[in-house]
Design a protein around this motif. Structure first.
Motif, PDB file in Angstrom:
ATOM      1  N   PRO A   3       3.494  11.318   5.800  1.00  0.00           N
ATOM      2  CA  PRO A   3       2.619  10.184   5.472  1.00  0.00           C
ATOM      3  C   PRO A   3       1.250  10.655   5.005  1.00  0.00           C
ATOM      4  N   ARG A   4       0.721   9.974   4.011  1.00  0.00           N
ATOM      5  CA  ARG A   4      -0.520  10.390   3.377  1.00  0.00           C
ATOM      6  C   ARG A   4      -1.653   9.427   3.715  1.00  0.00           C
ATOM      7  N   THR A   5      -2.853   9.852   3.338  1.00  0.00           N
ATOM      8  CA  THR A   5      -4.038   9.005   3.512  1.00  0.00           C
ATOM      9  C   THR A   5      -4.739   8.878   2.174  1.00  0.00           C
ATOM     10  N   LEU A   6      -4.895   7.651   1.736  1.00  0.00           N
ATOM     11  CA  LEU A   6      -5.573   7.334   0.479  1.00  0.00           C
ATOM     12  C   LEU A   6      -6.912   6.681   0.799  1.00  0.00           C
TER      13      LEU A   6
ATOM     14  N   THR B   7       8.988  -4.140   5.885  1.00  0.00           N
ATOM     15  CA  THR B   7       8.811  -3.154   4.827  1.00  0.00           C
ATOM     16  C   THR B   7       9.688  -1.928   5.049  1.00  0.00           C
ATOM     17  N   LEU B   8       9.932  -1.585   6.308  1.00  0.00           N
ATOM     18  CA  LEU B   8      10.769  -0.425   6.611  1.00  0.00           C
ATOM     19  C   LEU B   8      12.136  -0.532   5.950  1.00  0.00           C
ATOM     20  N   GLY B   9      12.724  -1.709   6.005  1.00  0.00           N
ATOM     21  CA  GLY B   9      14.044  -1.887   5.428  1.00  0.00           C
ATOM     22  C   GLY B   9      14.052  -1.775   3.917  1.00  0.00           C
ATOM     23  N   GLN B  10      12.931  -2.096   3.274  1.00  0.00           N
ATOM     24  CA  GLN B  10      12.844  -2.022   1.820  1.00  0.00           C
ATOM     25  C   GLN B  10      12.524  -0.603   1.339  1.00  0.00           C
TER      26      GLN B  10
ATOM     27  N   GLY C 106       5.454   5.144  10.319  1.00  0.00           N
ATOM     28  CA  GLY C 106       5.675   6.231   9.374  1.00  0.00           C
ATOM     29  C   GLY C 106       5.199   5.988   7.963  1.00  0.00           C
ATOM     30  N   PHE C 107       4.278   5.036   7.767  1.00  0.00           N
ATOM     31  CA  PHE C 107       3.786   4.739   6.427  1.00  0.00           C
ATOM     32  C   PHE C 107       2.523   5.542   6.110  1.00  0.00           C
TER      33      PHE C 107
END
Length: 812
Positions: free
Chosen positions: A115-118, A306-309, A347-348
Motif C-alpha cells: 500500500p502506498r501513500t499519496l 471496495t475490497l470486492g471490486q 490494505g488500501f
C-alpha cells in the motif's frame, strides 16, 4: 578582428536554427532563445566564442507565460484551456521549468503491491511563491520535508492543465517520489471542454492524450491525475475509458514509471455523482488506468465494498482523506490518523488531500512544530521507502532559510525560499529506548544554523545512567555497496556536552557480506558497523577530506571514514551518541548535523566535465539614479546565461559575478577578476540574472562584468575554479547617451565563453566591484530586494555633464 558582414551570416545561422526542428526532446530542452542577439565576431581565430553587439534601452518584452511580468524572473506555468493545451509545443523558454532528472532509484519500487501513500498538494489556488523557479525572498513559506513517508506527490490546482512547478518535482525526485500534474474540468465550461474532445472520434481524445504525455515527458514529471468534475454526455462518457487506456499506454511508453490516476467523480452514466468507493458505476475507469482516487466522505462499509471490486489491485485504490475534515469524514486535521487506521486495516493506499492545512489554518510561527506533530501521529501507518543509489549526499537544507551559508561561511543574510534546493531529508520524530529506560532522541529541522544552505538537522537526546549510548536511525537505504566507500559527517555539539558522536551503518545481503574480514552469512541478519576513521586519505582525495578531524568555522567538526566491504547491501544510517569516558550520570546533549556523504571511492577518481559554451541572451539594460544627491549614476543589467553540461553528473550550479579589473581596452592584457560573489542557484543549464546593479562606464571607456558558472557534483566536493564556465560583458556608454542621459541609446556588448583560455580583456580604470554587497543586487533566491521591470527609471543627468543645470533631486 571582423566587423563588416558578420552580422548577416550570424542572422542567417539563427534563422537556420529556427527552421530546423530538434530531433529529440533533449535537444528541445537545451535550445537557447535567440533573444536580441545581433552578434559581431571579435576574435576569428580563437576557439571560444567572442562576440560584440549593440543593444538599446527599448523594452523587449519577454513572454508572460514564462516570466514574471514585473521582475522578468522565470516562473512555472499552467494551461487554462483546451486550445492552449493543443497549441503547446516545446519552446526554448520552457527550459527553465524542466526537472533535473527522473526520480531516484528506490525500494520497494512503486510497482510493488505494498500500500502506498499519496500526498495531494492543494494550497490557495496553487502557483504561489513556489512558482518562482530560481527562488524568492519569502519569509515564512510552506515547506514539506517528510518525503520518506510518501510515494506519490500530486500538484493540484483548478486550472485545466496543472504542470507541477519544477521546484516540487526536483525535491520529490531527489527522495524517490514520483510527481503527477492535474488535468481537471469543472462546471459548465468543463462540460463544453469535455464535449469538444471526448464526444467525437478517437482523433480528438488521442490528440489531448498525446499532448499530456508530451508535457510530462518534456518537463520530466511522472504522470497525471484526471479529475472530470462535471456531467458528461453519453457520447463523451463512452469515450472516457478509451481516452484513459490510450493516455496510460502512451505514458508508460514515454515516461518510465509513469502513472495515470482517476478521481472518483463521474459515473458510467455520465452523471457527476461521487461514490466514495469503487463500485460497478465507476469500475470501468479504474480498469482503464493505473489507479483510483476515491472521494472523501466514506465510512468503513464503503471500504468493505471496495475490497470486492479491487481484487488483487487493492494497492491501486487510493482512499481519499481531506485533511481539512470538510463534510462527513472519519478523521482529518490532527485526527487524520483515524482515517489512516481504517484504510490500512483493509490494505488500501491512502491519498492525503491538502496536508498544508497545518500551514494555512494554524499559527505560522509554530509551523514546524505543527507539521512534525501531524506526521508523527500518522507515522505508524506510513511505511517508508529506501533510496538505493550512490552517491548519497545531504546537507539537510530545507530549500529555505534566513541566511545563506556555504561550508560554514555566511554568504548572504535575508530570507530565501528555493524548493529545488531542498536536499534529502531524514526520518523525523522521537525515538525512545525499549523497556523502562528513560533514554530518548528527537530530531528536528532547524533554521538557526547551517553548514551548507539554510538549515541543519537538530538532534536532542538523553543518555540515562544505565546505558552507554543511544542511537537514532536517520535514513533507510537499499544500496549495493561498492568495494570501497568514503563516508563523511559534519556536526557540532551545542553547549558543554562531551558525548561521543559516531556514524553507524547497517549492512546485510542475501549472500555473504564481508566487512573488514568478518563474514555475515545469514540472509536475515543485519549488522551494525562503526567504520574506522580515515586518517591518511589517498592523494587524489586529499583536498576533499582536508577538513577531516579539524575544528572548522562556526564550531563545526568533520569526521571522515573509509569502509571496505564486499558483497554487502547498505541498509541504514544511524548516528550514535555515547557517554563520555568515566561518566556515570544522566547525559543530555544537543547536536547539529550539517552534512552527510556516502560516496563510491572510484567515483571521486573520475574527472568531471568542464562547463562549456557559456553564452548570453535576452540582455536588457535600465538606467537608475543614485540614492543620494550627486551620487554616481548606474545601470541595472538583466540577462540569461546558458551553458552546456551533463546534468546527470550535477547536484546544482552556483552562479557568481565578480569584480571588474584594472585595464584599458579589449586588446590589452588579460583581466584579473576578484573574488566571485554568489547570485543564486540553477538546476538546469541556464540562469536568469535580474536587475544586477553595475556602474555606468565613463565616456570612451568600457565597463565590465563577469559571470561564473560553478558546477556542484553529486558527490558534494568542490570543483576548482578553472573548471567553471565564464561569460564576460564589456559595455560602453555612447557619447549621445552620456550627454543627454536619454533612455534611447545603445550599449556595446561583448561576451565570451571561457571553458578554455580567455581572450585578452581588461576593464575600465578604477572599476568598482561589479557585484556590490547590497541585498538589492543579489539573486532572488538569496533574498533579493528590488524588482526589475521592463520600463527604465530615468536618473538625473550627471552633474559633470550638465554644469549649467541647477542641481535637484528627481524622484525615481
Amino acid at each position: 578582428m571582423e566587423e563588416a558582414g558578420t552580422g548577416t551570416r550570424t542572422a542567417a545561422r539563427r534563422q537556420g536554427r529556427r527552421m530546423r526542428a530538434p530531433a529529440t526532446l533533449e535537444k528541445q530542452r537545451d535550445r537557447r532563445p535567440a533573444g536580441r542577439l545581433t552578434r559581431r565576431r571579435i576574435e576569428e581565430d580563437r576557439e571560444e566564442a567572442v562576440f560584440r553587439e549593440v543593444v538599446s534601452f527599448t523594452p523587449d518584452p519577454l513572454p508572460v507565460r514564462y516570466y514574471d511580468k514585473d521582475t522578468t524572473r522565470p516562473i512555472s506555468f499552467y494551461l487554462s484551456s483546451l486550445e492552449e493545451l493543443l497549441a503547446w509545443r516545446p519552446d526554448a523558454e520552457d527550459g527553465f521549468n524542466v526537472a533535473l532528472g527522473p526520480p531516484e532509484c528506490r525500494q520497494p519500487p512503486l510497482s510493488s503491491r505494498r500500500p502506498r501513500t499519496l500526498m495531494c498538494h492543494d494550497m490557495m489556488g496553487g502557483y504561489l511563491d513556489d512558482k518562482f523557479i530560481q527562488g524568492s525572498a519569502t519569509q515564512t513559506p510552506y515547506s514539506f520535508y517528510h518525503w520518506q513517508y510518501i510515494d506519490i506527490f500530486v500538484y493540484f490546482s483548478h486550472h485545466t492543465v496543472t504542470i507541477p512547478p519544477v521546484g516540487w518535482t526536483n525535491a520529490a525526485h531527489r527522495h524517490g517520489v514520483c510527481v503527477l500534474g492535474t488535468f481537471i474540468t469543472e462546471w459548465k465550461d468543463g462540460e463544453r471542454l469535455c464535449q469538444a474532445f471526448l464526444a467525437g472520434d478517437e482523433h480528438s481524445y488521442r490528440a489531448v492524450a498525446d499532448q499530456l504525455v508530451l508535457i510530462a515527458q518534456f518537463f520530466r514529471f511522472d504522470g497525471w491525475l484526471i479529475n472530470i468534475e462535471n456531467s458528461l454526455s453519453l457520447a463523451a462518457v463512452g469515450n472516457v475509458p478509451h481516452f484513459l487506456q490510450y493516455l496510460t499506454s502512451q505514458l508508460h511508453q514515454q515516461v518510465p514509471g509513469g502513472l495515470v490516476l482517476w478521481y472518483d467523480s463521474v459515473v458510467s452514466s455520465g452523471q457527476l455523482k461521487w461514490q466514495n468507493e469503487l463500485n460497478e458505476q465507476n469500475r470501468v475507469f479504474f480498469d482503464a488506468c493505473d489507479g483510483f482516487f476515491t472521494n472523501y466522505n466514506w465510512r468503513e462499509e464503503h471500504l468493505e465494498r471496495t475490497l470486492g471490486q479491487a481484487g488483487e489491485r487493492r494497492a491501486d485504490v487510493y482512499v481519499g482523506v481531506d485533511v481539512f475534515a470538510r463534510g462527513n469524514v472519519v478523521g482529518g486535521r490532527f485526527d487524520t490518523n483515524k482515517s489512516l487506521e481504517l484504510i490500512r486495516k483493509h490494505g488500501f493506499s491512502a491519498a492525503l488531500f491538502a496536508p498544508g492545512w497545518v500551514y494555512e489554518c494554524l499559527e505560522k510561527g509554530n509551523f514546524f512544530q505543527n507539521q512534525d506533530k501531524f506526521w508523527s501521529l500518522l507515522e505508524r501507518y506510513l511505511p517508508t521507502h529506501s533510496i538505493c543509489s550512490l552517491p548519497f549526499v545531504t546537507s539537510f537544507c530545507l530549500g529555505m532559510g534566513t541566511r545563506r551559508v556555504y561550508y560554514g561561511q555566511e554568504e548572504a543574510v535575508g530570507p530565501w525560499y528555493h524548493p529545488s534546493a531542498q536536499e534529502i531529508q531524514p526520518l523525523f520524530g522521537e525515538h525512545r529506548l525499549e523497556g523502562d529506560g528513560q533514554g530518548w532522541v528527537k530530531t528536528h529541522c532547524c533554521l538557526e544554523d547551517a553548514w551548507n544552505g539554510g538549515s541543519s538537522l537538530l538532534i536532542r537526546g538523553l543518555i540515562p545512567p544505565e546505558v552507554g549510548n543511544v542511537a537514532v536511525r536517520l535514513f533507510s537505504l537499499q544500496v549495493p555497496v561498492p568495494p570501497k566507500i568514503f563516508v563523511s559527517l559534519v556536526y557540532k555539539l551545542e553547549g558543554p556536552s562531551a558525548v561521543g558522536v559516531a556514524l553507524e551503518l547497517t549492512t546485510g545481503d542475501a549472500g555473504s557480506c564481508h566487512v573488514g574480514g568478518i563474514s555475515v552469512l545469514s540472509a536475515e541478519t543485519s549488522s551494525r558497523r562503526s567504520p574506522r576513521p580515515l586518517r591518511v586519505p589517498p592523494t587524489k582525495l586529499a583536498k576533499w577530506v582536508g577538513r577531516c578531524g579539524q575544528q572548522l568555522s562556526g564550531g563545526w567538526v568533520q569526521r571522515c571514514y573509509e569502509v571496505t566491504l564486499r558483497g554487502c547491501l547498505l541498509q541504514d544510517l544511524f548516528v550514535n551518541f555515547s557517554r563520555p569516558p568515566g561518566s556515570q550520570k544522566e547525559e543530555n546533549f544537543i547536536c547539529r548535523l550539517g552534512e552527510l556523504q556516502v560516496v563510491d571511492a572510484n567515483s571521486l577518481l573520475t574527472p568531471l566535465p568542464q562547463v562549456q559554451a557559456v553564452t548570453v541572451s535576452h540582455v536588457r539594460w535600465q538606467p537608475f539614479a543614485s540614492e543620494w544627491e550627486g551620487g554616481p549614476a548606474g545601470l541595472r543589467l538583466s540577462c540569461t546565461l546558458h551553458w552546456a553540461y551533463l546534468l546527470p553528473r550535477v547536484r546544482c550550479f552556483r552562479i557568481h559575478c565578480c569584480r571588474g579589473s584594472e585595464g584599458g581596452s579589449p586588446s590589452s592584457g588579460p583581466s584579473q577578476p576578484g573574488r566571485p560573489r554568489l547570485l543564486g542557484l540553477a538546476f538546469v543549464n541556464r540562469y536568469r540574472i535580474v536587475g544586477l546593479a553595475v556602474a555606468a562606464a565613463e565616456p570612451g571607456q568600457d565597463g565590465r562584468v563577469e559571470f561564473l558558472v560553478e558546477p556542484v557534483p553529486k558527490e558534494g566536493f568542490l570543483v576548482p575554479q578553472a573548471e567553471w564556465g565564464k561569460a564576460a560583458i564589456l559595455y560602453s556608454m555612447p557619447r549621445t547617451f552620456m550627454r543627454q542621459w536619454s533612455h534611447v541609446g545603445s550599449l556595446h556588448l561583448l561576451f565570451f565563453s571561457a571553458a578554455s583560455p580567455s581572450p585578452a580583456l581588461s576593464a575600465w580604470p578604477g572599476a568598482p566591484p561589479c557585484c556590490p554587497l547590497s541585498a538589492a543586487t543579489l539573486g532572488p533566491d538569496l533574498g533579493a530586494g528590488e524588482r526589475a521591470t521592463d520600463h527604465p527609471v530615468l536618473p538625473p543627468p550627471p552633474r559633470s555633464l550638465c554644469s549649467d543645470v541647477p542641481s535637484r533631486r528627481t524622484a525615481p
